[in-house]
Write an enzyme that holds these catalytic residues in place. Structure first.
Site, PDB file in Angstrom:
ATOM      1  N   ASN A 124       1.090  -1.137   0.490  1.00  0.00           N
ATOM      2  CA  ASN A 124      -0.543  -0.381   0.170  1.00  0.00           C
ATOM      3  C   ASN A 124       0.443   1.556   0.145  1.00  0.00           C
ATOM      4  O   ASN A 124       1.932   1.232  -0.181  1.00  0.00           O
ATOM      5  CB  ASN A 124      -0.803  -0.404   0.683  1.00  0.00           C
ATOM      6  CG  ASN A 124      -2.424   1.181   0.786  1.00  0.00           C
ATOM      7  OD1 ASN A 124      -1.960   1.301   0.219  1.00  0.00           O
ATOM      8  ND2 ASN A 124      -2.978  -0.580   2.188  1.00  0.00           N
ATOM      9  N   HIS A 172      24.449   1.997  10.332  1.00  0.00           N
ATOM     10  CA  HIS A 172      25.862   2.584  10.683  1.00  0.00           C
ATOM     11  C   HIS A 172      25.667   2.376  11.736  1.00  0.00           C
ATOM     12  O   HIS A 172      25.540   1.739  12.616  1.00  0.00           O
ATOM     13  CB  HIS A 172      25.547   4.568  10.457  1.00  0.00           C
ATOM     14  CG  HIS A 172      24.663   4.831   9.136  1.00  0.00           C
ATOM     15  ND1 HIS A 172      25.191   5.270   8.622  1.00  0.00           N
ATOM     16  CD2 HIS A 172      23.392   5.343   8.900  1.00  0.00           C
ATOM     17  CE1 HIS A 172      25.003   5.843   6.985  1.00  0.00           C
ATOM     18  NE2 HIS A 172      23.322   5.590   7.869  1.00  0.00           N
ATOM     19  N   GLY A 215       0.063  -1.281   9.107  1.00  0.00           N
ATOM     20  CA  GLY A 215       0.428  -0.058   8.698  1.00  0.00           C
ATOM     21  C   GLY A 215       1.580   0.264   9.376  1.00  0.00           C
ATOM     22  O   GLY A 215       1.492   0.571  11.131  1.00  0.00           O
ATOM     23  N   ALA A 271      -0.232  -2.979  13.929  1.00  0.00           N
ATOM     24  CA  ALA A 271      -0.054  -1.788  13.163  1.00  0.00           C
ATOM     25  C   ALA A 271       1.079  -0.999  13.928  1.00  0.00           C
ATOM     26  O   ALA A 271       0.987  -1.545  14.993  1.00  0.00           O
ATOM     27  CB  ALA A 271      -0.992  -0.938  12.697  1.00  0.00           C
ATOM     28  N   ARG A 293       0.413 -14.130  19.925  1.00  0.00           N
ATOM     29  CA  ARG A 293      -0.229 -15.412  20.113  1.00  0.00           C
ATOM     30  C   ARG A 293       0.170 -16.196  18.832  1.00  0.00           C
ATOM     31  O   ARG A 293       0.276 -15.496  17.573  1.00  0.00           O
ATOM     32  CB  ARG A 293      -1.439 -15.198  20.575  1.00  0.00           C
ATOM     33  CG  ARG A 293      -2.887 -14.854  19.087  1.00  0.00           C
ATOM     34  CD  ARG A 293      -3.962 -14.670  19.592  1.00  0.00           C
ATOM     35  NE  ARG A 293      -4.885 -14.793  18.799  1.00  0.00           N
ATOM     36  CZ  ARG A 293      -5.114 -14.551  17.810  1.00  0.00           C
ATOM     37  NH1 ARG A 293      -4.589 -16.042  17.527  1.00  0.00           N
ATOM     38  NH2 ARG A 293      -6.406 -14.720  16.875  1.00  0.00           N
TER      39      ARG A 293
HETATM   40  C1  LIG Z   1      -2.257  -4.396   3.349  1.00  0.00           C
HETATM   41  C2  LIG Z   1      -3.789  -3.309   4.606  1.00  0.00           C
HETATM   42  O1  LIG Z   1      -3.443  -2.168   3.022  1.00  0.00           O
HETATM   43  S1  LIG Z   1      -4.206  -3.879   5.109  1.00  0.00           S
HETATM   44  C3  LIG Z   1      -5.095  -2.457   6.063  1.00  0.00           C
HETATM   45  C4  LIG Z   1      -4.217  -1.534   7.217  1.00  0.00           C
HETATM   46  N1  LIG Z   1      -4.799  -2.382   7.862  1.00  0.00           N
HETATM   47  C5  LIG Z   1      -3.918  -2.355   9.483  1.00  0.00           C
HETATM   48  O2  LIG Z   1      -2.963  -2.322   9.263  1.00  0.00           O
HETATM   49  C6  LIG Z   1      -4.447  -2.876  10.250  1.00  0.00           C
HETATM   50  C7  LIG Z   1      -3.568  -4.063  10.571  1.00  0.00           C
HETATM   51  N2  LIG Z   1      -4.606  -4.287  11.785  1.00  0.00           N
HETATM   52  C8  LIG Z   1      -4.063  -4.434  13.704  1.00  0.00           C
HETATM   53  O3  LIG Z   1      -2.841  -4.275  14.374  1.00  0.00           O
HETATM   54  C9  LIG Z   1      -4.572  -5.426  14.761  1.00  0.00           C
HETATM   55  O4  LIG Z   1      -4.103  -4.660  16.129  1.00  0.00           O
HETATM   56  C10 LIG Z   1      -4.202  -6.356  14.271  1.00  0.00           C
HETATM   57  C11 LIG Z   1      -4.235  -7.713  13.072  1.00  0.00           C
HETATM   58  C12 LIG Z   1      -2.993  -7.114  14.991  1.00  0.00           C
HETATM   59  C13 LIG Z   1      -4.837  -7.737  15.481  1.00  0.00           C
HETATM   60  O5  LIG Z   1      -4.868  -8.350  15.821  1.00  0.00           O
HETATM   61  P1  LIG Z   1      -5.911  -9.667  16.706  1.00  0.00           P
HETATM   62  O6  LIG Z   1      -5.644 -11.098  17.233  1.00  0.00           O
HETATM   63  O7  LIG Z   1      -7.330  -9.799  16.589  1.00  0.00           O
HETATM   64  O8  LIG Z   1      -5.389  -9.527  17.901  1.00  0.00           O
HETATM   65  P2  LIG Z   1      -6.474  -8.390  18.976  1.00  0.00           P
HETATM   66  O9  LIG Z   1      -6.854  -7.101  18.945  1.00  0.00           O
HETATM   67  O10 LIG Z   1      -7.069  -9.626  20.128  1.00  0.00           O
HETATM   68  O11 LIG Z   1      -5.639  -8.028  20.429  1.00  0.00           O
HETATM   69  C14 LIG Z   1      -4.570  -9.132  21.067  1.00  0.00           C
HETATM   70  C15 LIG Z   1      -3.613  -8.201  21.890  1.00  0.00           C
HETATM   71  O12 LIG Z   1      -3.096  -7.394  21.616  1.00  0.00           O
HETATM   72  C16 LIG Z   1      -2.823  -5.778  21.021  1.00  0.00           C
HETATM   73  N3  LIG Z   1      -2.867  -5.791  19.980  1.00  0.00           N
HETATM   74  C17 LIG Z   1      -3.475  -6.045  18.653  1.00  0.00           C
HETATM   75  N4  LIG Z   1      -2.605  -4.574  17.952  1.00  0.00           N
HETATM   76  C18 LIG Z   1      -1.816  -4.706  18.479  1.00  0.00           C
HETATM   77  C19 LIG Z   1      -0.190  -3.635  18.030  1.00  0.00           C
HETATM   78  N5  LIG Z   1      -1.203  -3.143  16.551  1.00  0.00           N
HETATM   79  N6  LIG Z   1       0.059  -3.073  18.537  1.00  0.00           N
HETATM   80  C20 LIG Z   1       0.317  -3.037  20.037  1.00  0.00           C
HETATM   81  N7  LIG Z   1      -0.497  -4.224  20.545  1.00  0.00           N
HETATM   82  C21 LIG Z   1      -1.500  -4.978  19.726  1.00  0.00           C
HETATM   83  C22 LIG Z   1      -4.354  -5.721  21.636  1.00  0.00           C
HETATM   84  O13 LIG Z   1      -4.707  -4.302  22.338  1.00  0.00           O
HETATM   85  C23 LIG Z   1      -4.009  -7.149  23.058  1.00  0.00           C
HETATM   86  O14 LIG Z   1      -3.610  -6.241  24.335  1.00  0.00           O
HETATM   87  P3  LIG Z   1      -4.735  -7.526  25.472  1.00  0.00           P
HETATM   88  O15 LIG Z   1      -4.596  -8.569  25.428  1.00  0.00           O
HETATM   89  O16 LIG Z   1      -2.932  -6.592  25.979  1.00  0.00           O
HETATM   90  O17 LIG Z   1      -5.763  -6.836  26.076  1.00  0.00           O
END
Ligand SMILES: CC(=O)SCCNC(=O)CCNC(=O)[C@H](O)C(C)(C)COP(=O)(O)OP(=O)(O)OC[C@H]1O[C@@H](n2cnc3c(N)ncnc32)[C@H](O)[C@@H]1OP(=O)(O)O
Length: 203
Positions: free
Chosen positions: A83, A113, A140, A158, A181
């Protein structure tokens, strides 16, 4: 070894010698052209991205703007999608597997570096390879630092800064990026958290 061979071997090298600066300039020229194409110029986009990247499988699409140093040091597999605003510092090799998706603002930095200021001011720098497995989704604003391997089927949350290798089949996130996980069979039927698919053709 000349400076280019040193660069590709992951050794300290000087980036302005032995034709390296000229190679970067030539690549930047092509990248600038790529970034200026109209969205409907798909054939030209495909030709140009294939001439920028070292290798590209079937169905590679990188949204402009895209930035890289040499391009030639990037190998992308089939169905690679990046993207907007992807930055790849490909001083070292970058290998991207099949079916990989990058969200906006993903940055892969093979370059670095020396830490000590005197060593750093000597002008030597380095590039250490980054490898991304098959079926990886990188969220992202993720930054991947030199030498990292991300395993197949991984999801990187992200905003992560990935400083160490990530194994296959996990969700990993955070700064520094750590495994949250494993991805299991139980994940199959959901498209987001506990929301189940309402269609049949998702597998
Ligand atoms: C190709 C494209 O263009 S894609 C479009 C752009 N979209 C994105 O970038 C979205 C990316 N998605 C994410 O980052 C999502 O948060 C995912 C996919 C990682 C979520 O995965 P899931 O298994 O649903 O995680 P869930 O939401 O249940 O969170 C589990 C734990 O991880 C944490 N967590 C989830 N995402 C993140 C993150 N990005 N950074 C830090 N911690 C996170 C949650 O806060 C939660 O913590 P807790 O257990 O202490 O409450």
């Amino acid at each position: 070894m000349n400076q280019k061979e040193r660069m590709l071997a992951g050794l300290p090298y000087k980036a302005w010698l032995d034709g390296l600066m000229e190679e970067r300039t030539e690549n930047k020229r092509k990248v600038q052209l790529y970034n200026q194409l109209r969205p409907d110029e798909r054939t030209r986009q495909e030709e140009l991205i294939r001439s920028i990247l070292g290798k590209a499988g079937k169905g590679v699409h990188i949204e402009p703007p895209f930035f890289c140093d040499y391009g030639l040091n990037i190998e992308a597999g089939d169905n690679f999608y990046a993207n907007f605003n992807c930055t790849i510092l490909d001083v070292g090799k970058v290998k991207i597997g099949n079916n990989v998706m990058f969200a906006p603002n993903v940055s892969l930095y093979t370059a670095g570096h020396p830490i000590h200021p005197d060593s750093r001011n000597s002008g030597y720098e380095y590039g250490i390879a980054i490898t991304i497995g098959d079926n990886v989704w990188i969220g992202g604003n993720v930054v991947v630092t030199p030498g990292v391997t991300i395993g197949s089927n991984a999801v990187i949350g992200a905003g992560s800064v990935v400083t160490k290798d990530i194994p296959d089949n996990v969700i990993a996130a955070g700064n520094p990026c750590r495994v949250i996980r494993e991805i299991t069979e139980d994940d199959r039927k959901y498209y987001f958290k506990d929301r189940e698919f309402d269609v049949e053709d998702y597998m």
